[in-house]
Design an enzyme around this catalytic site. Structure first.
Site, PDB file in Angstrom:
ATOM      1  N   GLY A  73       0.829  -1.212   0.000  1.00 22.01           N
ATOM      2  CA  GLY A  73       0.000   0.000   0.000  1.00 22.01           C
ATOM      3  C   GLY A  73       0.859   1.256   0.000  1.00 22.01           C
ATOM      4  O   GLY A  73       2.086   1.196  -0.143  1.00 22.01           O
ATOM      5  N   PHE A  74       0.192   2.377   0.195  1.00 20.11           N
ATOM      6  CA  PHE A  74       0.873   3.679   0.180  1.00 20.11           C
ATOM      7  C   PHE A  74       1.957   3.738   1.273  1.00 20.11           C
ATOM      8  O   PHE A  74       3.161   3.802   0.974  1.00 20.11           O
ATOM      9  CB  PHE A  74      -0.191   4.775   0.329  1.00 20.11           C
ATOM     10  CG  PHE A  74       0.303   6.098   0.798  1.00 20.11           C
ATOM     11  CD1 PHE A  74       1.407   6.701   0.211  1.00 20.11           C
ATOM     12  CD2 PHE A  74      -0.349   6.769   1.834  1.00 20.11           C
ATOM     13  CE1 PHE A  74       1.863   7.941   0.656  1.00 20.11           C
ATOM     14  CE2 PHE A  74       0.097   8.001   2.281  1.00 20.11           C
ATOM     15  CZ  PHE A  74       1.206   8.580   1.699  1.00 20.11           C
ATOM     16  N   ASN A  98      -3.013  -8.425   0.372  1.00 21.66           N
ATOM     17  CA  ASN A  98      -3.989  -9.078  -0.529  1.00 21.66           C
ATOM     18  C   ASN A  98      -4.256  -8.214  -1.771  1.00 21.66           C
ATOM     19  O   ASN A  98      -5.125  -8.536  -2.572  1.00 21.66           O
ATOM     20  CB  ASN A  98      -5.299  -9.391   0.204  1.00 21.66           C
ATOM     21  CG  ASN A  98      -6.089  -8.146   0.568  1.00 21.66           C
ATOM     22  OD1 ASN A  98      -5.592  -7.021   0.422  1.00 21.66           O
ATOM     23  ND2 ASN A  98      -7.303  -8.337   1.049  1.00 21.66           N
ATOM     24  N   LYS A 116       2.978 -13.726  19.218  1.00 21.29           N
ATOM     25  CA  LYS A 116       3.093 -14.487  20.471  1.00 21.29           C
ATOM     26  C   LYS A 116       3.876 -15.780  20.222  1.00 21.29           C
ATOM     27  O   LYS A 116       4.782 -16.132  20.989  1.00 21.29           O
ATOM     28  CB  LYS A 116       1.689 -14.789  20.982  1.00 21.29           C
ATOM     29  CG  LYS A 116       1.649 -15.541  22.277  1.00 21.29           C
ATOM     30  CD  LYS A 116       0.229 -15.575  22.823  1.00 21.29           C
ATOM     31  CE  LYS A 116       0.123 -16.586  23.939  1.00 21.29           C
ATOM     32  NZ  LYS A 116      -0.774 -17.699  23.615  1.00 21.29           N
ATOM     33  N   ALA A 124      -0.484   0.028  13.218  1.00 21.48           N
ATOM     34  CA  ALA A 124      -0.771   1.309  12.575  1.00 21.48           C
ATOM     35  C   ALA A 124      -2.210   1.669  12.920  1.00 21.48           C
ATOM     36  O   ALA A 124      -3.144   1.335  12.190  1.00 21.48           O
ATOM     37  CB  ALA A 124      -0.583   1.195  11.065  1.00 21.48           C
ATOM     38  N   TYR A 126     -14.372   1.214  10.150  1.00 20.63           N
ATOM     39  CA  TYR A 126     -12.948   1.556  10.251  1.00 20.63           C
ATOM     40  C   TYR A 126     -12.611   1.997  11.677  1.00 20.63           C
ATOM     41  O   TYR A 126     -11.707   1.447  12.309  1.00 20.63           O
ATOM     42  CB  TYR A 126     -12.644   2.664   9.246  1.00 20.63           C
ATOM     43  CG  TYR A 126     -11.197   3.071   9.162  1.00 20.63           C
ATOM     44  CD1 TYR A 126     -10.263   2.279   8.516  1.00 20.63           C
ATOM     45  CD2 TYR A 126     -10.762   4.284   9.714  1.00 20.63           C
ATOM     46  CE1 TYR A 126      -8.924   2.669   8.426  1.00 20.63           C
ATOM     47  CE2 TYR A 126      -9.433   4.682   9.616  1.00 20.63           C
ATOM     48  CZ  TYR A 126      -8.519   3.870   8.968  1.00 20.63           C
ATOM     49  OH  TYR A 126      -7.206   4.269   8.873  1.00 20.63           O
ATOM     50  N   ARG A 144      -9.130  10.140  -1.100  1.00 15.47           N
ATOM     51  CA  ARG A 144      -8.641  10.971  -0.009  1.00 15.47           C
ATOM     52  C   ARG A 144      -8.421  12.391  -0.529  1.00 15.47           C
ATOM     53  O   ARG A 144      -8.182  12.609  -1.717  1.00 15.47           O
ATOM     54  CB  ARG A 144      -7.370  10.382   0.593  1.00 15.47           C
ATOM     55  CG  ARG A 144      -7.723   9.251   1.531  1.00 15.47           C
ATOM     56  CD  ARG A 144      -6.530   8.708   2.264  1.00 15.47           C
ATOM     57  NE  ARG A 144      -5.910   7.618   1.556  1.00 15.47           N
ATOM     58  CZ  ARG A 144      -5.019   6.806   2.092  1.00 15.47           C
ATOM     59  NH1 ARG A 144      -4.664   6.970   3.349  1.00 15.47           N
ATOM     60  NH2 ARG A 144      -4.492   5.824   1.391  1.00 15.47           N
TER      61      ARG A 144
HETATM   62  P1  NAD Z   1      -3.498   1.727   1.726  1.00 13.20           P
HETATM   63  O1  NAD Z   1      -4.914   1.400   1.409  1.00 13.20           O
HETATM   64  O2  NAD Z   1      -2.651   2.301   0.632  1.00 13.20           O
HETATM   65  O3  NAD Z   1      -2.727   0.451   2.274  1.00 13.20           O
HETATM   66  C1  NAD Z   1      -3.365  -0.616   2.951  1.00 13.20           C
HETATM   67  C2  NAD Z   1      -2.776  -1.913   2.432  1.00 13.20           C
HETATM   68  O4  NAD Z   1      -3.386  -3.010   3.120  1.00 13.20           O
HETATM   69  C3  NAD Z   1      -3.062  -2.128   0.936  1.00 13.20           C
HETATM   70  O5  NAD Z   1      -1.888  -2.522   0.287  1.00 13.20           O
HETATM   71  C4  NAD Z   1      -4.121  -3.228   0.920  1.00 13.20           C
HETATM   72  O6  NAD Z   1      -4.101  -3.990  -0.259  1.00 13.20           O
HETATM   73  C5  NAD Z   1      -3.745  -4.010   2.169  1.00 13.20           C
HETATM   74  N1  NAD Z   1      -4.858  -4.788   2.733  1.00 13.20           N
HETATM   75  C6  NAD Z   1      -6.124  -4.370   2.964  1.00 13.20           C
HETATM   76  N2  NAD Z   1      -6.845  -5.373   3.498  1.00 13.20           N
HETATM   77  C7  NAD Z   1      -6.000  -6.443   3.620  1.00 13.20           C
HETATM   78  C8  NAD Z   1      -6.147  -7.762   4.098  1.00 13.20           C
HETATM   79  N3  NAD Z   1      -7.328  -8.200   4.578  1.00 13.20           N
HETATM   80  N4  NAD Z   1      -5.081  -8.599   4.053  1.00 13.20           N
HETATM   81  C9  NAD Z   1      -3.887  -8.163   3.563  1.00 13.20           C
HETATM   82  N5  NAD Z   1      -3.691  -6.922   3.089  1.00 13.20           N
HETATM   83  C10 NAD Z   1      -4.731  -6.066   3.130  1.00 13.20           C
HETATM   84  O7  NAD Z   1      -3.511   2.702   2.988  1.00 13.20           O
HETATM   85  P2  NAD Z   1      -2.318   3.433   3.751  1.00 13.20           P
HETATM   86  O8  NAD Z   1      -2.613   4.875   3.746  1.00 13.20           O
HETATM   87  O9  NAD Z   1      -1.016   2.962   3.273  1.00 13.20           O
HETATM   88  O10 NAD Z   1      -2.569   2.926   5.244  1.00 13.20           O
HETATM   89  C11 NAD Z   1      -1.774   1.921   5.835  1.00 13.20           C
HETATM   90  C12 NAD Z   1      -2.182   1.743   7.294  1.00 13.20           C
HETATM   91  O11 NAD Z   1      -2.000   2.966   8.001  1.00 13.20           O
HETATM   92  C13 NAD Z   1      -3.654   1.345   7.464  1.00 13.20           C
HETATM   93  O12 NAD Z   1      -3.739   0.413   8.508  1.00 13.20           O
HETATM   94  C14 NAD Z   1      -4.316   2.636   7.858  1.00 13.20           C
HETATM   95  O13 NAD Z   1      -5.447   2.408   8.658  1.00 13.20           O
HETATM   96  C15 NAD Z   1      -3.212   3.329   8.637  1.00 13.20           C
HETATM   97  N6  NAD Z   1      -3.411   4.785   8.611  1.00 13.20           N
HETATM   98  C16 NAD Z   1      -3.126   5.509   7.493  1.00 13.20           C
HETATM   99  C17 NAD Z   1      -3.361   6.883   7.501  1.00 13.20           C
HETATM  100  C18 NAD Z   1      -3.053   7.757   6.306  1.00 13.20           C
HETATM  101  O14 NAD Z   1      -3.319   8.954   6.361  1.00 13.20           O
HETATM  102  N7  NAD Z   1      -2.462   7.266   5.239  1.00 13.20           N
HETATM  103  C19 NAD Z   1      -3.902   7.506   8.639  1.00 13.20           C
HETATM  104  C20 NAD Z   1      -4.197   6.706   9.743  1.00 13.20           C
HETATM  105  C21 NAD Z   1      -3.927   5.359   9.729  1.00 13.20           C
HETATM  106  N1  UDP Z   2     -12.777  16.011   1.373  1.00 14.71           N
HETATM  107  C1  UDP Z   2     -13.164  17.003   0.479  1.00 14.71           C
HETATM  108  N2  UDP Z   2     -13.132  16.720  -0.861  1.00 14.71           N
HETATM  109  C2  UDP Z   2     -12.698  15.528  -1.346  1.00 14.71           C
HETATM  110  C3  UDP Z   2     -12.296  14.522  -0.438  1.00 14.71           C
HETATM  111  C4  UDP Z   2     -12.352  14.792   0.928  1.00 14.71           C
HETATM  112  O1  UDP Z   2     -13.541  18.109   0.874  1.00 14.71           O
HETATM  113  O2  UDP Z   2     -12.687  15.362  -2.574  1.00 14.71           O
HETATM  114  C5  UDP Z   2     -12.785  16.301   2.820  1.00 14.71           C
HETATM  115  C6  UDP Z   2     -13.487  15.264   3.667  1.00 14.71           C
HETATM  116  O3  UDP Z   2     -14.875  15.550   3.755  1.00 14.71           O
HETATM  117  C7  UDP Z   2     -12.777  15.438   4.992  1.00 14.71           C
HETATM  118  C8  UDP Z   2     -11.369  15.851   4.591  1.00 14.71           C
HETATM  119  O4  UDP Z   2     -11.452  16.300   3.255  1.00 14.71           O
HETATM  120  O5  UDP Z   2     -13.358  16.487   5.733  1.00 14.71           O
HETATM  121  C9  UDP Z   2     -10.355  14.715   4.686  1.00 14.71           C
HETATM  122  O6  UDP Z   2     -10.882  13.607   3.982  1.00 14.71           O
HETATM  123  P1  UDP Z   2     -10.060  12.258   3.761  1.00 14.71           P
HETATM  124  O7  UDP Z   2     -10.998  11.288   3.123  1.00 14.71           O
HETATM  125  O8  UDP Z   2      -8.791  12.552   3.052  1.00 14.71           O
HETATM  126  O9  UDP Z   2      -9.645  11.777   5.213  1.00 14.71           O
HETATM  127  P2  UDP Z   2     -10.422  11.635   6.618  1.00 14.71           P
HETATM  128  O10 UDP Z   2     -11.794  12.232   6.529  1.00 14.71           O
HETATM  129  O11 UDP Z   2     -10.448  10.178   6.875  1.00 14.71           O
HETATM  130  O12 UDP Z   2      -9.551  12.402   7.533  1.00 14.71           O
END
Ligand code: NAD
Ligand code: UDP
Length: 318
Positions: free
Chosen positions: A17-18, A39, A110, A119, A150, A191
């Site tokens: 993922g990202f 996955n 464990k 995360a 979520y 996002r």
């Molecule tokens: P993302 O969607 O790019 O990455 C998530 C990854 O998890 C993907 O590669 C996806 O294919 C994989 N995945 C999803 N369900 C799965 C499963 N059942 N089994 C195996 N792999 C699975 O999102 P991200 O932004 O990289 O987020 C990564 C983690 O960080 C997440 O747990 C997210 O909740 C947490 N997080 C991210 C942010 C953010 O702003 N980017 C903020 C808060 C928390």
């Molecule tokens: N948002 C927006 N336009 C978009 C996508 C999101 O104004 O095209 C707003 C959304 O309503 C939220 C904020 O931007 O208030 C951040 O949204 P994001 O989905 O990135 O993350 P989260 O709400 O989970 O923080």
């Protein structure tokens, strides 16, 4: 090169993922033997294509809601879709990923006595009445709304982590990540940062939800990875949870205007309905992470956005 068995073996779930792909980059560069489990629901092979073929990197396609039997020293548990559009697409699977995924990864930790980092997310605070949010704020989360799969899944995962710590003395680390952005965000994941940049570059209307006065605090991915690795390396008794993010707070309207400035786009702003349970304000109190990790974010929004705009310019053109 050291023989494989003396290298540290690190599992990254959600590694394609990202955030996970940036973490894999960092860990491979540090000399670890990295197993990326994903996955590919929201992640992609493209994010880690440059690592495939390296002797210290392996991709395993696997869903963390099923048990996993591997031998590792450390586990970073990132598997879970993070964008509202994706996690609401199959909400039951989202909760399963957080909860069953946590149970499976904690069970693995464990068995093999691995350290494990979760995360977690600022979403555990829901739509907060306390601002900025410190770690001891217990949150204001709707248990039955469209974001609950979520938010509550992540809250339950934290519960499991702390119960494994109390009950089994597992070495756990929990960070609560606030909105993070940067290269390799999915262009269609909904996002706000990726939406605005892609819309601006394509000359489409910028979609502001509500009046655009809701706030977020945006952290650049490199800063976030620094904190994640620093957290994993803390001493055994340090569990967190620690907020990790950049405390500078912006309205979505300010973000839209900055995106237009950096892209030189003539896109217009359009206002759409605010989604249900959309938090009005979000800003981390990062005092604990500063003190315990010796960490603070370095990249300001304008610099980070410029990097992200350049990434989308390159990828949208091919
Ligand atoms: P993302 O969607 O790019 O990455 C998530 C990854 O998890 C993907 O590669 C996806 O294919 C994989 N995945 C999803 N369900 C799965 C499963 N059942 N089994 C195996 N792999 C699975 O999102 P991200 O932004 O990289 O987020 C990564 C983690 O960080 C997440 O747990 C997210 O909740 C947490 N997080 C991210 C942010 C953010 O702003 N980017 C903020 C808060 C928390
Ligand atoms: N948002 C927006 N336009 C978009 C996508 C999101 O104004 O095209 C707003 C959304 O309503 C939220 C904020 O931007 O208030 C951040 O949204 P994001 O989905 O990135 O993350 P989260 O709400 O989970 O923080």
């Amino acid at each position: 090169m050291k023989p494989m068995h003396t290298m540290e073996r690190i599992l990254v779930t959600g590694g394609a993922g990202f955030l996970g792909s940036h973490l894999c980059d960092r860990l491979v560069a540090s000399g670890a033997d990295v197993l990326c489990v994903d996955n590919l629901f929201t992640g992609s092979k493209a994010n880690i294509a440059h690592l495939i073929g390296k002797p210290t990197f392996e991709l395993m396609r696997h869903d963390v809601t099923f048990p996993l039997y591997v031998e590792v020293d450390k586990i970073y548990n990132l598997a879970c879709p993070a964008s509202p559009v994706h996690y609401q697409h199959d909400p039951v699977q989202t909760t399963k990923t957080s909860v069953h995924g946590a149970i499976n990864m904690l069970g693995l930790a464990k068995r093999v006595k691995a350290r494990i980092l979760q995360a977690s997310t600022s979403e555990v605070y829901g739509d907060p009445e306390v601002h900025p949010q410190p770690e001891d704020y217990l949150g204001r989360v709707n248990p039955i709304g469209i974001r609950s799969c979520y938010d509550e899944g992540k809250r339950c995962a934290e519960t499991l982590f702390f119960d494994y710590w109390r009950q089994h003395e597992l070495r756990i680390k929990v960070i609560r990540i606030f909105n993070t952005y940067g290269p390799r965000m999915h262009p269609n994941d909904g996002r706000v940062v990726s939406n605005f940049i892609v819309q601006a570059l394509q000359g489409k209307d910028i979609t502001l939800y509500g009046d655009g006065q809701q706030t977020r605090s945006f952290c650049y991915v490199d800063d976030l990875i620094d904190a994640m690795v620093a957290m994993m390396e803390t001493r055994d008794h340090i569990t967190g949870p620690f907020n990790v993010g950049n405390p500078f707070e912006f309205t979505m309207l300010e973000l839209a205007e900055l995106t237009l400035k950096l892209t030189g786009s003539k896109s217009r702003l359009t206002f759409l309905p605010l989604p249900q349970d959309d938090p009005r304000r979000r800003k981390p109190d990062i005092g604990a992470a500063r003190e315990m990790l010796g960490w603070k974010p370095k990249v300001g929004l304008e610099d980070g956005l410029r990097e992200t705009v350049n990434y989308f310019k390159r990828t949208l053109l091919v």
